[in-house]
Design an enzyme around this catalytic site. Sequence first.
Site, mmCIF file in Angstrom:
data_model
loop_
_atom_site.group_PDB
_atom_site.id
_atom_site.type_symbol
_atom_site.label_atom_id
_atom_site.label_comp_id
_atom_site.label_asym_id
_atom_site.label_seq_id
_atom_site.Cartn_x
_atom_site.Cartn_y
_atom_site.Cartn_z
ATOM 1 N N LYS A 99 0.840 -1.208 0.000
ATOM 2 C CA LYS A 99 0.000 0.000 0.000
ATOM 3 C C LYS A 99 0.877 1.262 0.000
ATOM 4 C CE LYS A 99 -2.971 3.203 0.681
ATOM 5 N NZ LYS A 99 -3.838 3.687 -0.382
ATOM 6 N N CYS A 128 -2.790 11.266 1.326
ATOM 7 C CA CYS A 128 -2.179 9.963 1.010
ATOM 8 C C CYS A 128 -0.770 10.149 0.456
ATOM 9 C CB CYS A 128 -3.040 9.208 0.012
ATOM 10 S SG CYS A 128 -4.557 8.578 0.733
#
Length: 422
Positions: free
Chosen positions: A203, A257
């Site tokens: 991720k 993010c």
Amino acid sequence: MQKICIIGLGYIGLPTAAVFARAGYDVVGVDVNKKVIELLNKGEIIIEENGLPEVVKEAVESGKLRASLEPEAADAFIVAVPTPVHADHTANVDYVVSAVEKIVPHVKKGDVVIVESTIPPRTIDDVVAPIFKEAGFDPEKDIHLAHCPERVLPGRILIELVENARIVGGLTPEAAEKAADVYRRVVTGDILVTEAVTAEMSKLMENTFRDVNIALANELSKICGVLGVDAHKVIELANRHPRVNLHQPGPGVGGHCLAVDPYFIVEKAPAEAQIIKMSRDINNSMPDYVVDQIVRMTGDIERPTVALFGLTYKGNIDDVRESPAIEIVEKMIENPRFNVRVHDPHVRDEQVSFPLSSFEEAVADAHLIVILADHNEFKQLDQHTLVSKMARPVVFDTKNCTGLQNTNGLTVHKIGDLRGLS
Ligand SMILES: NC(=O)c1ccc[n+]([C@@H]2O[C@H](COP(=O)([O-])OP(=O)(O)OC[C@H]3O[C@@H](n4cnc5c(N)ncnc54)[C@H](O)[C@@H]3O)[C@@H](O)[C@H]2O)c1
């Protein structure tokens, strides 16, 4: 497996809860925010996401989804709380710790516990598993502990939650399989089973890949600025190579993010994560670079009026979290030389700490317009309007999005193409 308890009802947790309820699970959603709970129990929501109000309403009316301030017993628990960084760029996993501590009294042997929040590598092994150990569980045998990161795109969350491939990383192989079973009823994309730490790293590397490539494009744009070359032409030509995909330069990298996740890796392996750290530094340097170019473009005017267009970290959204445009605005406002106007049709006054102007107010007698977000409204700016309204018709397009030309009285500079600037 019938009942799922989801902790954290934000952009990730709430759509997840709704989609699982739609698939037939009994879902209880838990949040610390009372307003979120009260509204959800009426079938209403506070976040904006395409199609979500309808799916939530239906799930609540069918009795499959309800909300509570406290967790309760379930077959599976999913944690989707925030994981920001501290001011020193170290990960703040306090929300994850607090959410896990809150579910522990409700977890029984054989339950599945999944962390969906983006977490630093080894968090499942070194932070989450010990909380269960402390509470008397054997985390490898008594429960099924896994990390299943989320990679949805805001605006398409309901589609991507179902269709994207999912990585499911277990503390043990059996935990990974049990956690994968939870998603199999809902997800049509591939389910990729692995170890927890591999899922955590995968991720983080997805967003790091993009951050590093944007840094490379930003570095190229600075080099081209010095050498008098058009970086956009370089990118266009180089990308005709079948195995090259240079990204686009811009005013910096924002959002919660891309601008955050690479630090989770840097923190865990600072000596090794050289390119990753340097890429963060290069992207963080872009707001100063933009302000330096604005100073160059207006050096001959005593008190220039500069209109800054766009505050969000990407186009056509209203999210200003970690946005480099906000940093640029603040640096410009701090400088008494400039008369600064700020315009963004997607941002509301209460989201920012400085006044916003309408398009007309911002443009009137301005000496420079700086484009900081690629909203559709800015892609359609009219050359003639700018020339007739501005005191000196100059545009600095940091997103290379406007299509404005260096003709008919307008001067256009771009990040990556400053050839017209002395
Ligand atoms: N939003 C995205 O596009 C996206 C994409 C991929 C991954 N993620 C990751 O998913 C995680 C969640 O992100 P988000 O965007 O949904 O965050 P968010 O801020 O939208 O929502 C988080 C929710 O958790 C609640 N909360 C905080 N602490 C709590 C606690 N102890 N108990 C119960 N509720 C609690 C908050 O009140 C809030 O409603 C983060 O780790 C994020 O990095 C987000």
